[in-house]
Scaffold this motif. Structure first.
Motif, mmCIF file in Angstrom:
data_model
loop_
_atom_site.group_PDB
_atom_site.id
_atom_site.type_symbol
_atom_site.label_atom_id
_atom_site.label_comp_id
_atom_site.label_asym_id
_atom_site.label_seq_id
_atom_site.Cartn_x
_atom_site.Cartn_y
_atom_site.Cartn_z
ATOM 1 N N VAL A 63 48.125 37.768 23.281
ATOM 2 C CA VAL A 63 48.855 36.515 23.078
ATOM 3 C C VAL A 63 47.878 35.346 22.992
ATOM 4 N N ALA A 64 46.864 35.326 23.833
ATOM 5 C CA ALA A 64 45.852 34.265 23.774
ATOM 6 C C ALA A 64 45.131 34.281 22.433
ATOM 7 N N SER A 65 44.772 35.452 21.944
ATOM 8 C CA SER A 65 44.117 35.562 20.638
ATOM 9 C C SER A 65 45.020 35.043 19.524
ATOM 10 N N SER A 66 46.305 35.365 19.608
ATOM 11 C CA SER A 66 47.259 34.888 18.602
ATOM 12 C C SER A 66 47.335 33.371 18.592
ATOM 13 N N ILE A 67 47.269 32.774 19.766
ATOM 14 C CA ILE A 67 47.290 31.308 19.853
ATOM 15 C C ILE A 67 46.052 30.745 19.168
ATOM 16 N N GLY A 68 44.895 31.296 19.477
ATOM 17 C CA GLY A 68 43.656 30.821 18.874
ATOM 18 C C GLY A 68 43.642 30.983 17.370
ATOM 19 N N GLU A 69 44.130 32.110 16.872
ATOM 20 C CA GLU A 69 44.151 32.386 15.439
ATOM 21 C C GLU A 69 45.154 31.517 14.697
#
Length: 130
Positions: A63-69
């Motif tokens: 989920v954190a990666s999705s936010i960053g992307e």
């Protein structure tokens, strides 16, 4: 919470389970504007500078990666896991830092009262910890 600092004025909570809804209710009673969204919601719904992930431990990094992307980079991003460090949050790209806040009580339902509940807190810098 450090009594010399104030809580964020607004908070997006990802994960409307027992913890997410209980934290949302407690934050709302404290006068914090809350946006409670599902894990599958579009990240454009993260409309607050402070985002709290109330998702299963094994989903925090994704989920954190999705936010960053997505480019929807909040100023602060945190999770509520008592077993996960801050590293999985760094991919969200939060400019102000990362934090965790883990309530030290059971949450038997979606309406668990967290008023006055102690919590384990960690932060990536002094501002976040305050």
């Amino acid at each position: 919470m450090n009594k010399t600092r104030s809580a964020p004025a607004a908070l997006s909570i990802v994960g409307p389970g027992k913890a997410g809804t209980s934290i949302a209710a407690s934050a709302g009673r404290a006068g914090i504007e809350v946006n409670l969204i599902g894990r599958s919601a579009t990240l454009e719904e993260l409309d607050h500078a402070c985002v709290l992930l109330c998702v299963p431990d094994d989903s925090i990094a994704a989920v954190a990666s999705s936010i960053g992307e997505s480019g929807s980079r909040p100023e602060f991003v945190g999770h509520i896991s008592g077993a996960t460090q801050l590293d999985p949050l760094r991919s969200a790209g939060a400019a102000g830092g990362c934090f965790s806040i883990h309530p030290l009580q059971t949450l038997p339902g979606r309406d668990s009262d967290l008023t006055g509940a102690p919590a384990a807190v960690a932060g990536s810098n002094d501002e976040v910890r305050a």
